[in-house]
Scaffold this motif. Structure first.
Motif: not given
Lengths: 117, 244
Positions: B124-131, B21-25, B1-14
Protein backbone atom coordinates in the motif's frame (compact mmCIF):
# COMPACT_ATOMS: atom_id res chain seq x y z
CA UNK A 1 1.88 -14.35 -18.14
CA UNK A 2 3.81 -11.89 -20.30
CA UNK A 3 4.65 -14.58 -22.82
CA UNK A 4 1.06 -15.85 -22.86
CA UNK A 5 -0.20 -12.33 -23.39
CA UNK A 6 2.22 -11.86 -26.27
CA UNK A 7 1.17 -15.07 -28.00
CA UNK A 8 -2.55 -14.49 -27.62
CA UNK A 9 -2.25 -10.92 -28.86
CA UNK A 10 0.16 -11.93 -31.63
CA UNK A 11 2.16 -8.88 -30.60
CA UNK A 12 5.70 -10.23 -30.95
CA UNK A 13 6.92 -9.10 -27.54
CA UNK A 14 10.63 -9.66 -26.95
CA UNK A 15 10.72 -11.15 -23.47
CA UNK A 16 14.44 -10.46 -23.11
CA UNK A 17 13.49 -6.81 -22.53
CA UNK A 18 12.48 -7.88 -19.03
CA UNK A 19 16.12 -8.38 -18.08
CA UNK A 20 17.90 -6.19 -20.63
CA UNK A 21 17.02 -2.52 -20.84
CA UNK A 22 18.72 -2.27 -24.23
CA UNK A 23 16.24 -4.66 -25.81
CA UNK A 24 13.06 -3.19 -27.32
CA UNK A 25 10.12 -4.99 -25.69
CA UNK A 26 7.82 -4.02 -28.61
CA UNK A 27 5.24 -3.13 -25.93
CA UNK A 28 3.58 0.30 -26.31
CA UNK A 29 5.13 2.70 -23.77
CA UNK A 30 7.43 -0.14 -22.73
CA UNK A 31 10.46 2.04 -21.85
CA UNK A 32 8.35 4.41 -19.73
CA UNK A 33 6.62 1.55 -17.94
CA UNK A 34 9.96 -0.13 -17.25
CA UNK A 35 11.62 3.06 -15.99
CA UNK A 36 8.68 3.86 -13.72
CA UNK A 37 8.61 0.35 -12.22
CA UNK A 38 12.36 0.26 -11.68
CA UNK A 39 12.38 3.74 -10.14
CA UNK A 40 9.67 2.75 -7.69
CA UNK A 41 11.52 -0.40 -6.63
CA UNK A 42 14.87 1.38 -6.30
CA UNK A 43 13.44 4.47 -4.56
CA UNK A 44 14.97 6.61 -7.31
CA UNK A 45 14.88 10.37 -6.97
CA UNK A 46 13.76 10.40 -10.62
CA UNK A 47 10.41 8.80 -9.81
CA UNK A 48 8.44 12.06 -10.06
CA UNK A 49 9.84 12.85 -13.51
CA UNK A 50 9.33 9.29 -14.71
CA UNK A 51 5.74 9.30 -13.40
CA UNK A 52 5.09 12.46 -15.39
CA UNK A 53 6.59 10.88 -18.52
CA UNK A 54 4.41 7.83 -18.03
CA UNK A 55 1.25 9.94 -17.63
CA UNK A 56 2.11 11.68 -20.90
CA UNK A 57 2.22 8.30 -22.65
CA UNK A 58 -0.53 6.23 -21.06
CA UNK A 59 -2.63 8.82 -19.20
CA UNK A 60 -3.26 9.18 -15.47
CA UNK A 61 -5.38 6.04 -15.28
CA UNK A 62 -2.66 4.04 -17.01
CA UNK A 63 -0.10 5.34 -14.52
CA UNK A 64 -2.37 4.37 -11.62
CA UNK A 65 -2.75 0.90 -13.13
CA UNK A 66 1.03 0.61 -13.38
CA UNK A 67 1.48 1.78 -9.78
CA UNK A 68 -1.08 -0.76 -8.57
CA UNK A 69 0.58 -3.59 -10.45
CA UNK A 70 4.05 -2.62 -9.24
CA UNK A 71 2.80 -2.31 -5.65
CA UNK A 72 1.13 -5.71 -5.88
CA UNK A 73 4.29 -7.39 -7.12
CA UNK A 74 6.43 -5.68 -4.49
CA UNK A 75 4.25 -7.77 -2.19
CA UNK A 76 4.24 -11.00 -4.18
CA UNK A 77 8.02 -11.20 -4.62
CA UNK A 78 8.53 -10.80 -0.88
CA UNK A 79 5.98 -13.49 -0.09
CA UNK A 80 7.69 -15.84 -2.57
CA UNK A 81 11.17 -15.15 -1.22
CA UNK A 82 10.28 -15.00 2.48
CA UNK A 83 8.32 -18.27 2.38
CA UNK A 84 10.82 -20.02 0.10
CA UNK A 85 8.17 -21.43 -2.20
CA UNK A 86 9.21 -23.82 -4.98
CA UNK A 87 8.19 -23.39 -8.60
CA UNK A 88 4.73 -24.73 -9.32
CA UNK A 89 4.54 -28.13 -11.01
CA UNK A 90 2.80 -26.68 -14.03
CA UNK A 91 5.57 -24.10 -14.41
CA UNK A 92 8.40 -26.60 -14.39
CA UNK A 93 7.96 -27.80 -17.95
CA UNK A 94 8.20 -24.28 -19.30
CA UNK A 95 10.80 -23.10 -16.85
CA UNK A 96 14.01 -24.50 -18.29
CA UNK A 97 13.83 -22.70 -21.62
CA UNK A 98 12.75 -19.43 -20.03
CA UNK A 99 15.51 -19.59 -17.42
CA UNK A 100 18.06 -20.05 -20.19
CA UNK A 101 16.54 -17.31 -22.33
CA UNK A 102 16.51 -14.76 -19.51
CA UNK A 103 19.75 -15.99 -17.91
CA UNK A 104 18.38 -15.60 -14.38
CA UNK A 105 20.14 -18.53 -12.71
CA UNK A 106 22.38 -16.02 -10.96
CA UNK A 107 19.52 -14.51 -8.95
CA UNK A 108 20.14 -15.07 -5.24
CA UNK A 109 16.67 -16.48 -4.75
CA UNK A 110 17.08 -19.09 -7.49
CA UNK A 111 18.51 -21.68 -5.13
CA UNK A 112 15.41 -21.39 -2.91
CA UNK A 113 12.97 -21.81 -5.77
CA UNK A 114 14.51 -24.10 -8.34
CA UNK A 115 16.96 -26.98 -8.25
CA UNK A 116 19.49 -26.93 -11.04
CA UNK A 117 20.92 -30.17 -12.37
CA UNK B 1 -11.32 8.40 7.12
CA UNK B 2 -8.42 6.42 5.75
CA UNK B 3 -7.54 6.37 2.04
CA UNK B 4 -9.65 9.31 0.97
CA UNK B 5 -8.14 9.34 -2.50
CA UNK B 6 -10.76 11.76 -3.80
CA UNK B 7 -8.93 14.60 -2.06
CA UNK B 8 -5.50 13.75 -3.46
CA UNK B 9 -5.96 15.26 -6.90
CA UNK B 10 -5.28 11.86 -8.45
CA UNK B 11 -8.22 9.99 -9.98
CA UNK B 12 -7.78 6.73 -8.12
CA UNK B 13 -10.55 4.20 -8.88
CA UNK B 14 -12.72 3.28 -5.90
CA UNK B 15 -11.55 -0.33 -5.91
CA UNK B 16 -8.17 0.79 -4.49
CA UNK B 17 -9.68 2.81 -1.64
CA UNK B 18 -12.11 0.01 -0.77
CA UNK B 19 -9.39 -2.65 -0.64
CA UNK B 20 -6.93 -0.45 1.23
CA UNK B 21 -9.55 0.48 3.83
CA UNK B 22 -10.30 -3.20 4.40
CA UNK B 23 -6.56 -3.89 4.72
CA UNK B 24 -6.22 -1.13 7.34
CA UNK B 25 -9.17 -2.52 9.29
CA UNK B 26 -7.50 -5.94 9.30
CA UNK B 27 -4.18 -4.37 10.30
CA UNK B 28 -5.81 -2.64 13.27
CA UNK B 29 -7.53 -5.83 14.43
CA UNK B 30 -6.09 -8.72 16.47
CA UNK B 31 -4.56 -11.28 14.16
CA UNK B 32 -4.43 -15.04 14.33
CA UNK B 33 -1.15 -14.94 16.28
CA UNK B 34 -0.14 -11.29 16.82
CA UNK B 35 -2.00 -8.72 18.89
CA UNK B 36 -3.19 -5.57 17.16
CA UNK B 37 -0.56 -3.50 18.96
CA UNK B 38 2.16 -5.85 17.76
CA UNK B 39 0.80 -5.67 14.20
CA UNK B 40 0.94 -1.88 14.23
CA UNK B 41 4.50 -2.10 15.54
CA UNK B 42 5.35 -4.45 12.66
CA UNK B 43 3.87 -1.89 10.27
CA UNK B 44 5.86 0.93 11.84
CA UNK B 45 9.09 -1.05 11.62
CA UNK B 46 8.37 -1.90 7.99
CA UNK B 47 8.32 1.81 7.29
CA UNK B 48 11.39 2.30 9.48
CA UNK B 49 13.30 -0.22 7.35
CA UNK B 50 13.28 2.28 4.49
CA UNK B 51 15.92 4.21 6.46
CA UNK B 52 18.43 1.39 6.03
CA UNK B 53 17.31 0.08 2.67
CA UNK B 54 20.51 0.88 0.78
CA UNK B 55 22.78 -0.27 3.60
CA UNK B 56 21.09 -3.67 3.69
CA UNK B 57 20.99 -4.13 -0.07
CA UNK B 58 24.59 -3.00 -0.59
CA UNK B 59 26.22 -4.83 2.30
CA UNK B 60 28.46 -7.74 1.40
CA UNK B 61 26.32 -9.87 3.69
CA UNK B 62 22.90 -8.73 4.92
CA UNK B 63 23.72 -10.16 8.34
CA UNK B 64 26.40 -7.49 8.94
CA UNK B 65 24.26 -4.46 8.07
CA UNK B 66 23.51 -2.11 10.95
CA UNK B 67 19.80 -2.07 11.86
CA UNK B 68 17.95 1.22 12.17
CA UNK B 69 17.03 2.77 15.52
CA UNK B 70 13.87 0.87 16.35
CA UNK B 71 10.59 2.75 16.58
CA UNK B 72 8.54 0.07 18.39
CA UNK B 73 8.45 -1.48 21.85
CA UNK B 74 6.80 -4.89 21.54
CA UNK B 75 9.02 -6.77 19.07
CA UNK B 76 12.16 -8.75 19.88
CA UNK B 77 15.42 -8.58 17.94
CA UNK B 78 14.72 -11.66 15.79
CA UNK B 79 11.44 -10.21 14.59
CA UNK B 80 13.00 -6.82 13.91
CA UNK B 81 15.75 -8.48 11.85
CA UNK B 82 13.12 -10.36 9.84
CA UNK B 83 11.16 -7.17 9.17
CA UNK B 84 14.22 -5.25 8.00
CA UNK B 85 15.51 -8.03 5.76
CA UNK B 86 12.17 -8.96 4.17
CA UNK B 87 11.43 -5.31 3.49
CA UNK B 88 14.81 -4.25 2.13
CA UNK B 89 16.52 -7.26 0.61
CA UNK B 90 14.18 -10.21 0.00
CA UNK B 91 16.33 -11.86 -2.68
CA UNK B 92 19.03 -12.77 -0.15
CA UNK B 93 16.73 -14.53 2.28
CA UNK B 94 17.65 -18.21 2.57
CA UNK B 95 16.44 -21.40 4.17
CA UNK B 96 19.45 -21.30 6.53
CA UNK B 97 18.47 -17.81 7.65
CA UNK B 98 14.87 -18.92 8.15
CA UNK B 99 15.97 -22.00 10.12
CA UNK B 100 18.06 -19.75 12.36
CA UNK B 101 15.01 -17.62 13.09
CA UNK B 102 13.07 -20.73 14.09
CA UNK B 103 15.94 -21.93 16.30
CA UNK B 104 15.86 -18.53 18.00
CA UNK B 105 12.23 -19.15 18.95
CA UNK B 106 10.17 -17.56 16.18
CA UNK B 107 7.06 -19.70 15.56
CA UNK B 108 6.25 -20.62 11.96
CA UNK B 109 2.69 -19.36 12.36
CA UNK B 110 3.86 -15.99 13.68
CA UNK B 111 6.38 -15.78 10.84
CA UNK B 112 3.72 -16.28 8.17
CA UNK B 113 1.46 -13.62 9.65
CA UNK B 114 4.49 -11.34 10.00
CA UNK B 115 5.26 -11.72 6.28
CA UNK B 116 1.67 -10.86 5.47
CA UNK B 117 1.62 -7.71 7.61
CA UNK B 118 4.97 -6.50 6.26
CA UNK B 119 3.99 -7.02 2.64
CA UNK B 120 0.54 -5.49 3.06
CA UNK B 121 1.97 -2.27 4.44
CA UNK B 122 4.82 -2.15 1.93
CA UNK B 123 2.45 -2.73 -0.98
CA UNK B 124 0.00 0.00 0.00
CA UNK B 125 2.85 2.39 0.78
CA UNK B 126 4.40 1.69 -2.61
CA UNK B 127 1.11 2.40 -4.33
CA UNK B 128 1.18 5.80 -2.64
CA UNK B 129 4.81 6.35 -3.62
CA UNK B 130 3.96 5.31 -7.15
CA UNK B 131 1.14 7.78 -7.64
CA UNK B 132 2.97 10.48 -5.70
CA UNK B 133 0.91 10.99 -2.55
CA UNK B 134 1.77 10.89 1.17
CA UNK B 135 1.69 7.62 3.09
CA UNK B 136 -1.48 6.91 5.08
CA UNK B 137 -1.31 7.23 8.87
CA UNK B 138 -1.17 3.86 10.59
CA UNK B 139 -4.47 2.85 12.22
CA UNK B 140 -5.19 2.76 15.93
CA UNK B 141 -5.09 -0.80 17.36
CA UNK B 142 -8.42 -2.42 18.18
CA UNK B 143 -8.44 -4.33 21.46
CA UNK B 144 -8.88 -8.08 21.51
CA UNK B 145 -7.02 -11.36 21.62
CA UNK B 146 -5.46 -13.31 18.74
CA UNK B 147 -7.56 -16.32 17.67
CA UNK B 148 -4.58 -18.74 17.70
CA UNK B 149 -5.91 -21.45 15.38
CA UNK B 150 -3.55 -23.54 13.27
CA UNK B 151 -4.96 -25.45 10.25
CA UNK B 152 -5.11 -29.16 11.02
CA UNK B 153 -3.98 -30.27 7.57
CA UNK B 154 -0.95 -28.02 7.01
CA UNK B 155 1.93 -30.08 5.68
CA UNK B 156 5.33 -29.88 4.01
CA UNK B 157 4.78 -29.04 0.34
CA UNK B 158 8.32 -27.84 -0.31
CA UNK B 159 8.19 -24.33 1.14
CA UNK B 160 10.06 -23.30 4.29
CA UNK B 161 6.78 -23.36 6.21
CA UNK B 162 3.95 -25.84 6.02
CA UNK B 163 1.11 -25.01 3.65
CA UNK B 164 -2.41 -26.37 3.13
CA UNK B 165 -3.36 -28.24 -0.08
CA UNK B 166 -6.69 -27.17 -1.62
CA UNK B 167 -8.23 -30.61 -1.11
CA UNK B 168 -7.44 -30.68 2.60
CA UNK B 169 -8.73 -27.37 3.88
CA UNK B 170 -10.51 -27.32 7.21
CA UNK B 171 -14.25 -26.58 6.74
CA UNK B 172 -13.87 -23.13 8.29
CA UNK B 173 -11.22 -22.29 5.68
CA UNK B 174 -12.71 -23.95 2.62
CA UNK B 175 -13.18 -20.63 0.80
CA UNK B 176 -9.59 -19.40 0.91
CA UNK B 177 -8.71 -20.63 -2.57
CA UNK B 178 -12.04 -19.46 -3.98
CA UNK B 179 -13.36 -23.00 -4.25
CA UNK B 180 -10.73 -23.85 -6.87
CA UNK B 181 -9.15 -27.32 -6.75
CA UNK B 182 -5.69 -25.92 -7.34
CA UNK B 183 -3.77 -22.87 -6.21
CA UNK B 184 -0.29 -21.68 -7.18
CA UNK B 185 2.38 -21.86 -4.51
CA UNK B 186 2.50 -18.08 -4.09
CA UNK B 187 -1.17 -18.18 -3.02
CA UNK B 188 -0.65 -21.25 -0.82
CA UNK B 189 2.37 -19.55 0.78
CA UNK B 190 0.35 -17.88 3.55
CA UNK B 191 -2.12 -20.73 4.11
CA UNK B 192 -0.70 -21.63 7.52
CA UNK B 193 -2.67 -18.52 8.54
CA UNK B 194 -5.79 -18.88 6.37
CA UNK B 195 -7.25 -15.36 6.83
CA UNK B 196 -4.05 -13.99 5.30
CA UNK B 197 -4.80 -15.85 2.06
CA UNK B 198 -8.16 -14.09 1.89
CA UNK B 199 -6.42 -10.78 2.62
CA UNK B 200 -3.85 -11.41 -0.09
CA UNK B 201 -6.51 -12.12 -2.70
CA UNK B 202 -8.51 -9.06 -1.68
CA UNK B 203 -5.57 -6.74 -2.33
CA UNK B 204 -4.38 -8.70 -5.36
CA UNK B 205 -7.74 -8.28 -7.08
CA UNK B 206 -7.83 -4.52 -6.48
CA UNK B 207 -4.24 -3.67 -7.33
CA UNK B 208 -3.61 -6.18 -10.12
CA UNK B 209 -6.30 -8.45 -11.56
CA UNK B 210 -9.24 -10.53 -10.40
CA UNK B 211 -9.10 -14.26 -11.02
CA UNK B 212 -11.59 -13.83 -13.86
CA UNK B 213 -9.39 -11.13 -15.39
CA UNK B 214 -6.27 -13.27 -15.08
CA UNK B 215 -7.71 -15.56 -17.72
CA UNK B 216 -8.34 -12.65 -20.08
CA UNK B 217 -5.34 -11.80 -22.24
CA UNK B 218 -6.91 -9.86 -25.10
CA UNK B 219 -10.06 -7.95 -24.10
CA UNK B 220 -9.14 -6.68 -20.67
CA UNK B 221 -11.17 -3.64 -19.58
CA UNK B 222 -8.28 -1.69 -18.03
CA UNK B 223 -6.30 1.44 -18.85
CA UNK B 224 -3.26 -0.67 -19.73
CA UNK B 225 -3.20 -3.73 -21.98
CA UNK B 226 -2.55 -7.12 -20.42
CA UNK B 227 0.93 -7.13 -21.96
CA UNK B 228 1.71 -3.74 -20.40
CA UNK B 229 0.48 -4.92 -16.99
CA UNK B 230 2.53 -8.11 -17.17
CA UNK B 231 5.58 -6.16 -18.32
CA UNK B 232 5.39 -3.98 -15.19
CA UNK B 233 4.95 -7.09 -13.03
CA UNK B 234 7.95 -8.76 -14.64
CA UNK B 235 10.11 -5.65 -14.30
CA UNK B 236 9.33 -5.42 -10.57
CA UNK B 237 10.17 -9.10 -10.13
CA UNK B 238 13.50 -8.72 -11.96
CA UNK B 239 14.38 -5.52 -10.09
CA UNK B 240 13.95 -7.53 -6.89
CA UNK B 241 15.88 -10.49 -8.37
CA UNK B 242 12.90 -12.70 -7.61
CA UNK B 243 13.36 -16.04 -9.35
CA UNK B 244 9.84 -17.35 -8.74
Amino acid sequence: MLRASSKLNQSGIDIKAVVDGNVDSMIPAGPSLASFAEALVSRSSNLERLRSNLVDEVGEQGMIEAAGTAANFQRMVRIADAIGIPLDDRSLSAADALIEELDIKTFHSASNTYRFD
Amino acid sequence: MYFDYQNTGVGVPDRFADAHQRAWTRLASPGMWWTSTEKIDIAAETRNAENVRDEYRNSLSPSIADPPQKVSSTLDESILEAIYRITTDPARLSRDWFNTLIERGVKDTHYVELVSVITTVLSIDDFHRGIGIDLEDLPTPIKGDPLRRRPTSARDEGSWVNTVPPAQLDPVDDDIYGGRDSAPNVIRALSLVPPEVRALEDMHEAQYLTYAEMGEFVNLDRSLSRAQIEFVAAKVSVANECFY
